[in-house]
Design an enzyme around this catalytic site. Structure first.
Site, PDB file in Angstrom:
ATOM      1  N   LYS A  32       0.858  -1.191   0.000  1.00 28.45           N
ATOM      2  CA  LYS A  32       0.000   0.000   0.000  1.00 28.45           C
ATOM      3  C   LYS A  32       0.890   1.235   0.000  1.00 28.45           C
ATOM      4  O   LYS A  32       1.791   1.360   0.820  1.00 28.45           O
ATOM      5  CB  LYS A  32      -0.895   0.020   1.231  1.00 28.45           C
ATOM      6  CG  LYS A  32      -1.771   1.278   1.331  1.00 28.45           C
ATOM      7  CD  LYS A  32      -2.806   1.152   2.426  1.00 28.45           C
ATOM      8  CE  LYS A  32      -2.375   1.710   3.755  1.00 28.45           C
ATOM      9  NZ  LYS A  32      -2.296   3.175   3.821  1.00 28.45           N
ATOM     10  N   ASP A  59      -3.471   4.375  -1.901  1.00 31.89           N
ATOM     11  CA  ASP A  59      -4.421   4.840  -0.880  1.00 31.89           C
ATOM     12  C   ASP A  59      -4.404   6.372  -0.817  1.00 31.89           C
ATOM     13  O   ASP A  59      -3.786   6.950   0.063  1.00 31.89           O
ATOM     14  CB  ASP A  59      -3.980   4.216   0.457  1.00 31.89           C
ATOM     15  CG  ASP A  59      -4.852   4.623   1.628  1.00 31.89           C
ATOM     16  OD1 ASP A  59      -5.980   5.093   1.417  1.00 31.89           O
ATOM     17  OD2 ASP A  59      -4.381   4.453   2.777  1.00 31.89           O
ATOM     18  N   LYS A  61      -7.424   8.268  -1.217  1.00 33.39           N
ATOM     19  CA  LYS A  61      -8.719   8.724  -0.657  1.00 33.39           C
ATOM     20  C   LYS A  61      -9.260   9.974  -1.342  1.00 33.39           C
ATOM     21  O   LYS A  61      -9.458  11.018  -0.701  1.00 33.39           O
ATOM     22  CB  LYS A  61      -8.591   8.974   0.845  1.00 33.39           C
ATOM     23  CG  LYS A  61      -8.143   7.767   1.652  1.00 33.39           C
ATOM     24  CD  LYS A  61      -8.194   8.060   3.139  1.00 33.39           C
ATOM     25  CE  LYS A  61      -7.804   6.890   3.999  1.00 33.39           C
ATOM     26  NZ  LYS A  61      -6.359   6.547   3.953  1.00 33.39           N
ATOM     27  N   ASP A  64     -13.771  14.905  -4.296  1.00 30.61           N
ATOM     28  CA  ASP A  64     -13.901  16.209  -4.975  1.00 30.61           C
ATOM     29  C   ASP A  64     -15.148  16.125  -5.850  1.00 30.61           C
ATOM     30  O   ASP A  64     -15.912  15.155  -5.747  1.00 30.61           O
ATOM     31  CB  ASP A  64     -12.633  16.482  -5.800  1.00 30.61           C
ATOM     32  CG  ASP A  64     -12.367  17.983  -5.966  1.00 30.61           C
ATOM     33  OD1 ASP A  64     -13.328  18.738  -6.232  1.00 30.61           O
ATOM     34  OD2 ASP A  64     -11.206  18.395  -5.836  1.00 30.61           O
ATOM     35  N   THR A 119     -11.686   6.043  10.809  1.00 31.63           N
ATOM     36  CA  THR A 119     -11.688   5.502  12.181  1.00 31.63           C
ATOM     37  C   THR A 119     -11.315   6.581  13.207  1.00 31.63           C
ATOM     38  O   THR A 119     -11.500   6.393  14.397  1.00 31.63           O
ATOM     39  CB  THR A 119     -10.723   4.304  12.311  1.00 31.63           C
ATOM     40  OG1 THR A 119      -9.517   4.635  11.634  1.00 31.63           O
ATOM     41  CG2 THR A 119     -11.309   3.059  11.714  1.00 31.63           C
ATOM     42  N   ARG A 211       2.977  -1.173  10.791  1.00 33.51           N
ATOM     43  CA  ARG A 211       4.072  -1.271  11.761  1.00 33.51           C
ATOM     44  C   ARG A 211       4.389  -2.676  12.258  1.00 33.51           C
ATOM     45  O   ARG A 211       5.570  -2.959  12.483  1.00 33.51           O
ATOM     46  CB  ARG A 211       3.807  -0.297  12.913  1.00 33.51           C
ATOM     47  CG  ARG A 211       4.031   1.154  12.472  1.00 33.51           C
ATOM     48  CD  ARG A 211       3.335   2.131  13.370  1.00 33.51           C
ATOM     49  NE  ARG A 211       1.888   2.053  13.235  1.00 33.51           N
ATOM     50  CZ  ARG A 211       1.037   2.795  13.940  1.00 33.51           C
ATOM     51  NH1 ARG A 211       1.495   3.647  14.829  1.00 33.51           N
ATOM     52  NH2 ARG A 211      -0.263   2.668  13.749  1.00 33.51           N
TER      53      ARG A 211
HETATM   54  O1  C5P Z   1       0.928   0.594  11.168  1.00 36.79           O
HETATM   55  P1  C5P Z   1      -0.490   0.141  11.043  1.00 36.79           P
HETATM   56  O2  C5P Z   1      -0.659  -1.361  10.904  1.00 36.79           O
HETATM   57  O3  C5P Z   1      -1.402   0.721  12.118  1.00 36.79           O
HETATM   58  O4  C5P Z   1      -0.954   0.763   9.630  1.00 36.79           O
HETATM   59  C1  C5P Z   1      -2.273   0.691   9.175  1.00 36.79           C
HETATM   60  C2  C5P Z   1      -2.400   1.396   7.858  1.00 36.79           C
HETATM   61  O5  C5P Z   1      -3.769   1.429   7.474  1.00 36.79           O
HETATM   62  C3  C5P Z   1      -1.932   2.850   7.871  1.00 36.79           C
HETATM   63  O6  C5P Z   1      -1.397   3.140   6.574  1.00 36.79           O
HETATM   64  C4  C5P Z   1      -3.199   3.618   8.128  1.00 36.79           C
HETATM   65  O7  C5P Z   1      -3.158   4.913   7.597  1.00 36.79           O
HETATM   66  C5  C5P Z   1      -4.212   2.777   7.360  1.00 36.79           C
HETATM   67  N1  C5P Z   1      -5.599   2.930   7.796  1.00 36.79           N
HETATM   68  C6  C5P Z   1      -6.036   2.670   9.093  1.00 36.79           C
HETATM   69  N2  C5P Z   1      -7.344   2.831   9.429  1.00 36.79           N
HETATM   70  C7  C5P Z   1      -8.244   3.234   8.499  1.00 36.79           C
HETATM   71  C8  C5P Z   1      -7.831   3.489   7.192  1.00 36.79           C
HETATM   72  C9  C5P Z   1      -6.488   3.323   6.861  1.00 36.79           C
HETATM   73  O8  C5P Z   1      -5.236   2.294   9.933  1.00 36.79           O
HETATM   74  N3  C5P Z   1      -9.514   3.330   8.832  1.00 36.79           N
END
Ligand code: C5P
Length: 232
Positions: A32, A59, A61, A64, A119, A211
């Site tokens: 991603k 990603d 998003k 517009d 979220t 992460r």
């Molecule tokens: O590091 P981590 O596993 O928390 O990363 C989750 C990824 O998913 C990040 O790129 C975050 O921006 C994305 N994301 C999220 N929750 C959402 C939409 C996207 O954590 N509702």
């Protein structure tokens, strides 16, 4: 496309991203690319990662007026990405225009999924800032159904919502789910987390994992563990 693990490459430069991907040797995980990396490096980073043989979820998003989104999607589809996304809050006409823009001259197109409510938005901020009085889960399901009616392929949601989304929009409608952590792992800023194995039980189609893989001592082993729990 079957179930898969998508690695969130939340890096701020090409060098860091490619050094990270170099560790995978012959393996080609689905990646991603988000706003941070795209705005830092531009479309060239998408082309480069694609040329290395990875599938890409871009990603960005989009949100517009329909005509602007349609034209932007036509450009993104030319980058040969596999999945891209937009905000369902842009309404059905915007989502339909996006789909039109994505269609390539040969009739193929990337998958298109919608963000429902972020979220980071809770019921209180939704009521106060957006004047939406309904319960959050009703709003999320309404946005998902509208996205399905517009012809989109799925939504980004919590694994905990995947079952409900499939009930409302059909089993084929994709649920792409972040908020994944290994049992006993550091949750960071994610509040409602699920293990890869639990996300599989709940019916997620794709898990987005950042992460727990990118910050792991051995990222390849962490990715393999995710795949073993979620896909195999
Ligand atoms: O590091 P981590 O596993 O928390 O990363 C989750 C990824 O998913 C990040 O790129 C975050 O921006 C994305 N994301 C999220 N929750 C959402 C939409 C996207 O954590 N509702």
């Amino acid at each position: 496309m079957g179930k898969d693990v998508i690695i969130a490459c939340d890096f701020d430069s090409k060098e860091k991203t490619l050094a990270f991907l170099d560790q995978f040797q012959g393996e080609k995980p689905f990646v991603k690319i988000g706003m941070e990396l795209y705005y830092a490096e531009g479309p060239a980073i998408v082309r480069e990662i694609k040329a290395r043989g990875h599938r890409i979820f871009l990603d960005l998003k989009l949100h517009d007026i329909p005509n602007t989104v349609k034209k932007a999607m036509a450009v993104l589809s030319g980058l040969d990405v596999d999945i891209c996304n937009l905000h369902a809050a842009g309404t059905r006409p915007m989502m339909e225009a996006a789909l039109e823009g994505l269609r390539r001259p040969d009739g193929t197109r990337p998958l298109l999924i919608a963000v429902t409510q972020l979220t980071s938005t809770d019921e209180e901020t939704m009521r106060r800032d957006l004047l939406i009085d309904r319960p959050l889960d009703q709003v999320v399901m309404h946005y998902a159904r509208t996205a399905a009616q517009a012809g989109l392929d799925g939504v980004v949601c919590s694994p905990l919502e995947a079952g409900k989304v499939h009930e409302a929009c059909g089993r084929q409608f994709l649920t792409v789910t972040p908020g994944v952590r290994f049992a006993g792992g550091d949750t960071g800023d994610q509040k409602r987390v699920t293990t890869p194995a639990r996300a599989k039980e709940l019916g997620s189609d794709y898990i987005v994992v950042g992460r727990p893989i990118t910050a792991a001592e051995d990222p390849v082993a962490a990715w393999k563990r995710c795949v073993a729990e979620f896909v195999d």
